[in-house]
Scaffold this motif. Structure first.
Motif, PDB file in Angstrom:
ATOM      1  N   TRP A  72       0.610  -0.981   0.110  1.00  0.00           N
ATOM      2  CA  TRP A  72      -0.096  -0.085   0.086  1.00  0.00           C
ATOM      3  C   TRP A  72       0.479   1.604   0.352  1.00  0.00           C
ATOM      4  O   TRP A  72       2.013   0.705   0.089  1.00  0.00           O
ATOM      5  CB  TRP A  72      -0.866  -0.331   0.782  1.00  0.00           C
ATOM      6  N   VAL A  73       0.489   2.567  -0.725  1.00  0.00           N
ATOM      7  CA  VAL A  73       0.392   3.506  -0.553  1.00  0.00           C
ATOM      8  C   VAL A  73      -0.161   4.718   0.225  1.00  0.00           C
ATOM      9  O   VAL A  73      -1.229   4.993  -0.381  1.00  0.00           O
ATOM     10  CB  VAL A  73       1.650   4.071  -1.544  1.00  0.00           C
ATOM     11  N   VAL A  89       4.545  11.541   0.844  1.00  0.00           N
ATOM     12  CA  VAL A  89       3.801   9.984   1.312  1.00  0.00           C
ATOM     13  C   VAL A  89       3.868   9.634   2.416  1.00  0.00           C
ATOM     14  O   VAL A  89       5.321  10.131   3.261  1.00  0.00           O
ATOM     15  CB  VAL A  89       5.593   9.455   0.631  1.00  0.00           C
ATOM     16  N   LEU A  92       4.713   3.795   2.463  1.00  0.00           N
ATOM     17  CA  LEU A  92       4.376   2.829   1.628  1.00  0.00           C
ATOM     18  C   LEU A  92       5.591   1.600   2.107  1.00  0.00           C
ATOM     19  O   LEU A  92       6.690   1.093   2.328  1.00  0.00           O
ATOM     20  CB  LEU A  92       5.553   3.528   0.735  1.00  0.00           C
ATOM     21  N   GLY A 104       6.145  -2.038  -5.807  1.00  0.00           N
ATOM     22  CA  GLY A 104       6.828  -0.209  -5.297  1.00  0.00           C
ATOM     23  C   GLY A 104       6.445   0.367  -5.904  1.00  0.00           C
ATOM     24  O   GLY A 104       5.792   1.799  -5.920  1.00  0.00           O
ATOM     25  N   LEU A 107       2.910   1.169  -7.702  1.00  0.00           N
ATOM     26  CA  LEU A 107       2.182   1.949  -6.209  1.00  0.00           C
ATOM     27  C   LEU A 107       2.683   3.481  -6.520  1.00  0.00           C
ATOM     28  O   LEU A 107       1.990   4.631  -6.422  1.00  0.00           O
ATOM     29  CB  LEU A 107       2.906   2.358  -4.738  1.00  0.00           C
ATOM     30  N   MET A 108       4.596   4.487  -6.313  1.00  0.00           N
ATOM     31  CA  MET A 108       4.923   5.190  -6.571  1.00  0.00           C
ATOM     32  C   MET A 108       4.378   6.024  -7.809  1.00  0.00           C
ATOM     33  O   MET A 108       4.030   7.341  -7.499  1.00  0.00           O
ATOM     34  CB  MET A 108       6.091   4.716  -6.502  1.00  0.00           C
ATOM     35  N   LEU A 111       0.991   7.129  -7.291  1.00  0.00           N
ATOM     36  CA  LEU A 111       0.882   8.159  -6.181  1.00  0.00           C
ATOM     37  C   LEU A 111       0.651   9.750  -7.108  1.00  0.00           C
ATOM     38  O   LEU A 111       0.542  10.625  -7.223  1.00  0.00           O
ATOM     39  CB  LEU A 111       1.708   8.348  -5.068  1.00  0.00           C
ATOM     40  N   TYR A 138      14.714   4.612  -4.152  1.00  0.00           N
ATOM     41  CA  TYR A 138      13.420   6.227  -4.016  1.00  0.00           C
ATOM     42  C   TYR A 138      14.718   6.946  -4.766  1.00  0.00           C
ATOM     43  O   TYR A 138      14.261   7.733  -6.096  1.00  0.00           O
ATOM     44  CB  TYR A 138      13.513   7.156  -2.869  1.00  0.00           C
TER      45      TYR A 138
END
Length: 156
Positions: A72-73, A89, A92, A104, A107-108, A111, A138
């Motif tokens: 989830w994020v 954020v 995450l 991931g 999800l990002m 977002l 990241y």
């Protein structure tokens, strides 16, 4: 935005992104503990109910074909006096057994797409110094480390 992929080596069930719903509470609670933030299921449910009712907050999950939450994020619009609005954020996490499968990143990306609809010019996040693997993740997405800081809290 729906992204599909595979989760684990072997059976490779399908996964997809979708908005979080109240029925995801137990899965979100389980993954919050993996993130390092154990929380009582009832409190997370209260928080989720609050967040889902707000247009300036957004929660997306990765779910498998059986609707098990695998990641989830949470993002929210952060407005402070001294800087331009941004989407922050809130958290995450991808299940430890499913990392490295693109969840991931998906999800990002979702977002960031939502952030563009919020009329903000950037996404910000905070990641503890004890998470070098998250920092590499990241950085691989194009984020830049801008400072180190300490976090303070006071119970009331």
């Amino acid at each position: 935005m729906v992204t599909e992929g595979t989760v684990a080596k072997g059976a490779k069930p399908e996964w997809s992104l979708r908005p979080a719903v109240l029925a995801d509470q137990a899965g979100l609670t389980r993954l919050s503990a993996q993130l390092g933030y154990p929380i009582e299921n009832q409190l997370l449910g209260h928080n989720l109910h609050f967040i889902l009712a707000r247009p300036d907050h957004w929660v997306q999950v990765v779910a498998d074909a059986h609707e098990q939450v695998l990641g989830w994020v949470h993002g929210y619009v952060r407005v402070v006096l001294e800087s331009a609005p941004a989407v922050e954020v809130g958290g995450l996490v991808v299940d430890a057994a499913c990392r490295g499968q693109g969840m991931g990143r998906a999800l990002m990306a979702a977002l960031e797409a939502w952030a563009r609809t919020q009329a903000v010019g950037r996404v910000t996040l905070r990641s503890g110094m004890e998470r070098p693997e998250a920092h590499r993740f990241y950085l691989s997405l194009g984020y830049t480390a801008i400072k180190q800081q300490q976090a303070f809290s006071k119970s009331l």
